[in-house]
Design a protein around this motif. Structure first.
Motif, PDB file in Angstrom:
ATOM      1  N   GLU A   1       0.830  -1.208   0.000  1.00 18.06           N
ATOM      2  CA  GLU A   1       0.000   0.000   0.000  1.00 18.06           C
ATOM      3  C   GLU A   1       0.865   1.259   0.000  1.00 18.06           C
ATOM      4  O   GLU A   1       1.869   1.345   0.707  1.00 18.06           O
ATOM      5  N   GLY A   2       0.459   2.228  -0.816  1.00 15.47           N
ATOM      6  CA  GLY A   2       1.135   3.514  -0.842  1.00 15.47           C
ATOM      7  C   GLY A   2       2.168   3.663  -1.934  1.00 15.47           C
ATOM      8  O   GLY A   2       2.631   4.771  -2.210  1.00 15.47           O
ATOM      9  N   PHE A   3       2.575   2.573  -2.572  1.00 13.49           N
ATOM     10  CA  PHE A   3       3.569   2.652  -3.634  1.00 13.49           C
ATOM     11  C   PHE A   3       2.902   2.921  -4.979  1.00 13.49           C
ATOM     12  O   PHE A   3       1.760   2.518  -5.215  1.00 13.49           O
ATOM     13  N   ASP A   4       3.636   3.566  -5.857  1.00 12.18           N
ATOM     14  CA  ASP A   4       3.190   3.806  -7.228  1.00 12.18           C
ATOM     15  C   ASP A   4       3.344   2.498  -8.005  1.00 12.18           C
ATOM     16  O   ASP A   4       4.458   2.061  -8.302  1.00 12.18           O
ATOM     17  N   ARG A   5       2.206   1.862  -8.333  1.00  7.77           N
ATOM     18  CA  ARG A   5       2.261   0.548  -8.970  1.00  7.77           C
ATOM     19  C   ARG A   5       2.902   0.591 -10.359  1.00  7.77           C
ATOM     20  O   ARG A   5       3.566  -0.357 -10.774  1.00  7.77           O
ATOM     21  N   VAL A   6       2.705   1.703 -11.062  1.00  7.31           N
ATOM     22  CA  VAL A   6       3.309   1.830 -12.390  1.00  7.31           C
ATOM     23  C   VAL A   6       4.830   1.870 -12.268  1.00  7.31           C
ATOM     24  O   VAL A   6       5.554   1.190 -12.998  1.00  7.31           O
ATOM     25  N   ARG A   7       5.314   2.683 -11.334  1.00 11.58           N
ATOM     26  CA  ARG A   7       6.761   2.780 -11.128  1.00 11.58           C
ATOM     27  C   ARG A   7       7.344   1.447 -10.648  1.00 11.58           C
ATOM     28  O   ARG A   7       8.448   1.064 -11.033  1.00 11.58           O
ATOM     29  N   LEU A   8       6.624   0.734  -9.787  1.00 11.36           N
ATOM     30  CA  LEU A   8       7.112  -0.570  -9.354  1.00 11.36           C
ATOM     31  C   LEU A   8       7.183  -1.541 -10.523  1.00 11.36           C
ATOM     32  O   LEU A   8       8.086  -2.382 -10.592  1.00 11.36           O
ATOM     33  N   GLY A   9       6.238  -1.408 -11.459  1.00 15.37           N
ATOM     34  CA  GLY A   9       6.288  -2.251 -12.649  1.00 15.37           C
ATOM     35  C   GLY A   9       7.517  -1.959 -13.495  1.00 15.37           C
ATOM     36  O   GLY A   9       8.168  -2.869 -14.012  1.00 15.37           O
TER      37      GLY A   9
END
Length: 435
Positions: A323-331
């Protein structure tokens, strides 16, 4: 404070060129890539000429929740001694997670990942740095890293985080101006503000490197020319302090020696420009206090371990993003980690791309999506080959037989003998076992 001068990252691919380059005062080598008892002849010749060699570690994981591994610290100390180095360097990063603190399988990132700029993470980092300082025979300097994403709930800026780290431990700082530019593009952080907040008297030396931008994300590739914005940050830094040393990093896609020499000249020009500004308007350096490091309480390490494990699992094992992380950036980061992993495995096991041909990279990336790395890259190469063989791949029988032989040669406790009599006995034993 050691005055290093102008240097370049020593790599085997450019070893001969580095030896011939004019004006090289020192070099930096990846610590894990050299063996104290079998130092490369090129490094020995440089040492004999009086060129300083600094080992640069990449695997300690000082920002991880666990205390630094004694074996890795011993190995780093041995390299510093063998090279006669005045200091050693590492990164403010975590590279693995899981294990005893979380009662979960250990995961390896295969890359440097950012630590959260929180009080908990700072307490753990400070204690880990102190442990490393006590184990090393020479001073330690730690480097700020590039990141594709930010942690939620951070409590400090990068400059504040680095200031407190240096203030509390007395550790030297290796400032990578290319990483400041990366964090400016990817995380909206102002490099000038970061420089203004740093304890300039703690500066050990500076890294300069190139990268590229794709879809609004800056990738710190170390395989491209140094761009103007990075040189501008270097000039800004030099306007505040005279760096004890500056080093050009290049890890891949090596250009002709003349181009590397031109980049070094450009770096010297940026330093000279900053130096002129500093003389016209001196900057008063900040002062650090005496090192004070308290032991991080066990619950703090456990909290950090759980957070880092959840993040790393999302990046390398396909679990949901915390929770709280940018999912696009993590991808983006997950794809970058898988790509780097494929590239490094191809280097440590160059036979695999030859055996698998064009199918190597897609096969490895598909494998990496479901199979996180739990050991080093050599273990990863063996696990990948074993995975393919278990699935009956490659479909070409000749390639599969070649891959199976490659795997057998390397998966045992010792290399398989190539003597005809031994190979015949081994083949006979396999036939008898099948019966």
């Amino acid at each position: 404070m050691v005055r290093l001068g102008t240097g370049i990252g020593w790599r085997p691919e450019i070893a001969d060129a580095v030896e011939r380059m004019p004006g090289i005062d020192w070099v930096e080598t990846v610590a894990e890539n050299v063996c104290p008892g079998h130092l490369p002849e090129s490094l020995l010749r440089l040492r004999e000429r009086g060129v300083t060699v600094v080992p640069h570690g990449v695997s300690l994981g000082l920002g991880g929740a666990e205390r630094p591994d004694e074996g890795r610290l011993t190995a780093l100390a041995e390299r510093a001694t063998a090279l006669g180095s005045p200091l050693v360097t590492e990164h403010i990063a975590f590279v693995r997670a899981g294990g005893a603190l979380t009662a979960s399988p250990r995961l390896e990132a295969g890359h440097l990942l950012p630590v959260p700029r929180t009080r908990d993470a700072l307490d753990v980092l400070c204690e880990n740095v102190r442990i490393a300082q006590d184990a090393l025979p020479v001073p330690l300097a730690v480097e700020n890293i590039a990141a594709l994403f930010s942690w939620p709930g951070e409590e400090m800026t990068e400059g504040q985080f680095l200031y407190e780290l240096a203030d509390r431990t007395g550790v030297r700082l290796l400032i990578d101006v290319a990483n400041l530019h990366t964090n400016h593009v990817n995380r909206g952080e102002d490099p000038a503000k970061a420089l203004a907040e740093l304890p300039l008297e703690a500066l050990a030396y500076v890294h300069v490197a190139g990268g590229f931008e794709r879809d609004g994300v800056w990738h710190d590739s170390h395989a491209h020319p140094v761009p103007r914005p990075v040189l501008d940050i270097l000039t800004d830094l030099a306007s505040r302090v005279s760096p004890p040393g500056v080093l050009l990093e290049r890890d891949e896609n090596f250009p002709a020696p003349a181009e590397l020499e031109r980049e070094l000249d450009t770096i010297r020009e940026a330093l000279a420009t900053g130096g002129s500004r500093r003389e016209a308007a001196p900057v008063e350096p900040a002062r650090t206090g005496a090192p004070v490091v308290a032991e991080a309480p066990a619950p703090v390490r456990e909290r950090l371990a759980l957070a880092q494990t959840a993040l790393l699992s999302a990046l390398v094992a396909g679990t949901p993003a915390p929770e709280g992380f940018d999912r696009v950036r993590l991808g983006v980061q997950a794809r970058a980690l898988a790509g780097k992993r494929a590239d490094v495995v191809a280097k440590v096991a160059p036979e695999l791309p030859v055996i698998l041909g064009d199918g190597y990279r897609p096969a490895f990336l598909a494998y990496a999506q479901r199979n996180p790395m739990t050991g080093g890259y050599r273990r990863d190469a063996l696990d990948f080959a074993g995975h393919l063989l278990d699935e009956g791949r490659p479909t070409d029988t000749g390639a599969r037989a070649e891959l199976r032989e490659w795997w057998r040669e390397r998966s045992g406790p010792r290399p398989r003998s190539r003597r005809p009599a031994v190979r015949l006995a081994r083949a006979t034993r396999r036939v008898l076992l099948r019966r």
